[in-house]
Design a protein around this motif. Structure first.
Motif, PDB file in Angstrom:
ATOM      1  N   VAL A 144       0.862  -1.180   0.000  1.00  0.00           N
ATOM      2  CA  VAL A 144       0.000   0.000   0.000  1.00  0.00           C
ATOM      3  C   VAL A 144       0.899   1.232   0.000  1.00  0.00           C
ATOM      4  O   VAL A 144       1.849   1.309   0.786  1.00  0.00           O
ATOM      5  N   VAL A 145       0.609   2.190  -0.886  1.00  0.00           N
ATOM      6  CA  VAL A 145       1.460   3.377  -1.058  1.00  0.00           C
ATOM      7  C   VAL A 145       0.690   4.628  -0.657  1.00  0.00           C
ATOM      8  O   VAL A 145      -0.410   4.881  -1.162  1.00  0.00           O
ATOM      9  N   PHE A 146       1.280   5.384   0.290  1.00  0.00           N
ATOM     10  CA  PHE A 146       0.736   6.673   0.712  1.00  0.00           C
ATOM     11  C   PHE A 146       1.683   7.784   0.291  1.00  0.00           C
ATOM     12  O   PHE A 146       2.887   7.571   0.197  1.00  0.00           O
ATOM     13  N   VAL A 147       1.143   8.988   0.083  1.00  0.00           N
ATOM     14  CA  VAL A 147       1.982  10.176  -0.074  1.00  0.00           C
ATOM     15  C   VAL A 147       1.482  11.222   0.908  1.00  0.00           C
ATOM     16  O   VAL A 147       0.307  11.611   0.886  1.00  0.00           O
ATOM     17  N   GLN A 148       2.374  11.635   1.818  1.00  0.00           N
ATOM     18  CA  GLN A 148       2.014  12.605   2.842  1.00  0.00           C
ATOM     19  C   GLN A 148       2.065  14.025   2.276  1.00  0.00           C
ATOM     20  O   GLN A 148       2.761  14.292   1.290  1.00  0.00           O
ATOM     21  N   PRO A 149       1.334  14.968   2.882  1.00  0.00           N
ATOM     22  CA  PRO A 149       1.393  16.364   2.409  1.00  0.00           C
ATOM     23  C   PRO A 149       2.806  16.948   2.463  1.00  0.00           C
ATOM     24  O   PRO A 149       3.119  17.874   1.709  1.00  0.00           O
ATOM     25  N   THR A 150       3.667  16.403   3.326  1.00  0.00           N
ATOM     26  CA  THR A 150       5.044  16.884   3.415  1.00  0.00           C
ATOM     27  C   THR A 150       5.916  16.378   2.278  1.00  0.00           C
ATOM     28  O   THR A 150       7.088  16.760   2.171  1.00  0.00           O
ATOM     29  N   GLY A 151       5.365  15.486   1.423  1.00  0.00           N
ATOM     30  CA  GLY A 151       6.135  14.936   0.314  1.00  0.00           C
ATOM     31  C   GLY A 151       6.705  13.567   0.585  1.00  0.00           C
ATOM     32  O   GLY A 151       7.327  12.965  -0.297  1.00  0.00           O
ATOM     33  N   GLU A 152       6.499  13.039   1.781  1.00  0.00           N
ATOM     34  CA  GLU A 152       7.029  11.724   2.124  1.00  0.00           C
ATOM     35  C   GLU A 152       6.138  10.637   1.518  1.00  0.00           C
ATOM     36  O   GLU A 152       4.935  10.586   1.781  1.00  0.00           O
ATOM     37  N   VAL A 153       6.736   9.770   0.690  1.00  0.00           N
ATOM     38  CA  VAL A 153       6.029   8.623   0.129  1.00  0.00           C
ATOM     39  C   VAL A 153       6.356   7.406   0.982  1.00  0.00           C
ATOM     40  O   VAL A 153       7.527   7.083   1.194  1.00  0.00           O
ATOM     41  N   GLN A 154       5.323   6.735   1.456  1.00  0.00           N
ATOM     42  CA  GLN A 154       5.482   5.603   2.352  1.00  0.00           C
ATOM     43  C   GLN A 154       4.904   4.347   1.711  1.00  0.00           C
ATOM     44  O   GLN A 154       3.814   4.381   1.133  1.00  0.00           O
ATOM     45  N   VAL A 155       5.639   3.247   1.824  1.00  0.00           N
ATOM     46  CA  VAL A 155       5.204   1.956   1.293  1.00  0.00           C
ATOM     47  C   VAL A 155       5.018   1.002   2.470  1.00  0.00           C
ATOM     48  O   VAL A 155       5.955   0.773   3.246  1.00  0.00           O
ATOM     49  N   TYR A 156       3.802   0.451   2.597  1.00  0.00           N
ATOM     50  CA  TYR A 156       3.465  -0.452   3.696  1.00  0.00           C
ATOM     51  C   TYR A 156       3.187  -1.858   3.167  1.00  0.00           C
ATOM     52  O   TYR A 156       2.695  -2.031   2.044  1.00  0.00           O
TER      53      TYR A 156
END
Length: 425
Positions: free
Chosen positions: A209-221
């Motif tokens: 699962v891929v998220f992109v935070q408003p700060t620009g951080e892309v996170q892969v879970y």
């Protein structure tokens, strides 16, 4: 109730002028007359094409859905009185021309159901909650109709047989939750940032699962455990901006602030790959060996997934409707469909004016319909490989609202009822 309709399915001229009387008889003319008479006898003796129609019990205003081996009917909302969800079997062959009720369960009197489908032993129903309009999914046992669970959000299956539910349509912060399919028990939960999430699919399910935070951080879970696998900052410095994310194959594609370019990272390591000058991207899909980006203006640009180089572009007015191997199905503002080559963008052939029918499975044949005189509906297979629309049938008394699981077609009739047709192949 089953109806057998006999007759030709093609449109014929309203009238045909009578043939001229032949002139003086000679042997060649007598031979021709004998041949024509023989053909007429053989034609009369040949079996007449049959159309099998099976009526589906539906109340006025009810919605019917094709599922893998049956039909599900959802009664309309009602201020008073009972409302049900009913499951029926589907005729298994041309010799079986009836539906049989499997089970029936009561529903809340209000709430709009948007989709119903069966998968892995569950019947899943997505509806807008009557109180606040938030989407929620209810799971029933596909064989018995027993209600298993109900959660807010829409579902995605994981590679290890679990379910993810993403809920980002409420006023508060959204969440992605993993639940047990049989009980609905929540195993873990993660908050959803704006513009997220998207999913990496492998072997018919989600594994990341891929998220992109408003700060620009892309996170892969990890979709199984909920553990964070990788995190990359895509907006250097102390910045905050909305970015959209889409996962296509093994690429994570970002539309940065301003929407003037497309940025690609590679999974699983989130390695930066390329930046392409593709503005106003609405969505991206695989087109043969390329990526097709569809812009908010409708323009299509095909780019190399390895480098981001633009291979071809088409400013429209056609928009992308579907992709089949190396063929693109595109449609214009007049609903005329055409086939283009995915590698070059060149138009192959015009298929004509159709309405594309929703289908049960992603790889099912593409079925198009269009109205004809006298309340009839022309049904055709849109064959992209051959570049033609092959007429399958002309159905009488049909208004539309069709769903396809070839060779079966479910449609609404002019009298408001619903019926099932078995299409000739």
């Amino acid at each position: 109730m089953s109806i057998i309709e006999l007759g030709e399915v093609r449109d014929e001229p309203a009238s045909t002028p009578p043939p001229r009387r032949p002139r003086a008889a000679g042997r060649p003319l007598r031979s021709t007359a004998v041949l024509l008479l023989t053909l007429a006898v053989l034609t009369a003796a040949a079996p007449v094409p049959r159309r099998t129609v099976t009526s589906v019990p539906t109340a006025p205003g009810a919605s019917a859905y094709l599922v893998e081996d049956g039909i599900v009917v959802v009664d309309p909302s009602t201020p008073d009185g009972d409302r049900y969800l009913t499951s029926y079997t589907r005729p298994a062959s041309t010799g079986d021309r009836s539906v049989r009720r499997r089970w029936q369960v009561p529903l809340a009197r209000s709430g709009d159901y948007l989709a119903v489908w069966a998968e892995r032993g569950l019947l899943l129903a997505a509806a807008a909650n009557a109180a606040d309009g938030v989407l929620e999914t209810t799971a029933f046992d596909a064989e018995t109709g027993q209600r298993r669970w109900q959660h807010r959000g829409l579902v995605q299956w994981t590679t290890d047989g679990g379910l993810l539910l993403a809920n980002d349509s409420g006023d508060g912060p959204g969440t992605v939750r993993r639940v047990a399919p049989d009980t609905g028990r929540v195993l873990w939960s993660l908050p959803i940032p704006p513009g997220s999430p998207d999913y990496h699919n492998r072997a018919g399910g989600v594994d990341q699962v891929v998220f992109v935070q408003p700060t620009g951080e892309v996170q892969v879970y990890d979709a199984g455990t909920g553990d964070l696998l990788r995190s990359v900052d895509t907006l250097p410095g102390d910045r905050s901006a909305f970015q959209r994310v889409q996962v296509v194959g093994d690429l994570v594609l970002l539309v940065p602030p301003g929407s003037t370019r497309l940025v690609a990272y590679g999974l699983p390591g989130m390695d930066p790959l390329w930046t392409a000058p593709v503005p106003l991207v609405a969505w991206v899909t695989v087109c043969a060996d390329l990526l097709c980006t569809v812009q908010q203006t409708g323009e299509i640009q095909a780019i190399d997934p390895a480098t981001g180089a633009v291979r071809w572009s088409d400013a429209g007015p056609d928009t992308l409707a579907d992709v089949r191997q190396d063929k693109l199905l595109v449609t214009g503002p007049d609903q005329r469909y055409a086939v283009r080559d995915a590698k070059t963008g060149r138009e192959r052939t015009d298929l004509g004016q159709w309405g594309l029918v929703s289908r049960l499975r992603r790889d099912d044949d593409l079925i198009g319909v269009r109205p004809a005189a006298g309340g009839r509906l022309v049904v055709a297979e849109l064959d992209l490989a051959a570049g033609r629309a092959r007429i399958l049938d002309v159905l009488p008394g049909v208004v539309g609202g069709c769903q396809a699981a070839p060779p079966v077609l479910l449609c609404r009739r002019l009298d408001g009822s619903t019926a099932l047709w078995r299409l000739p192949r």
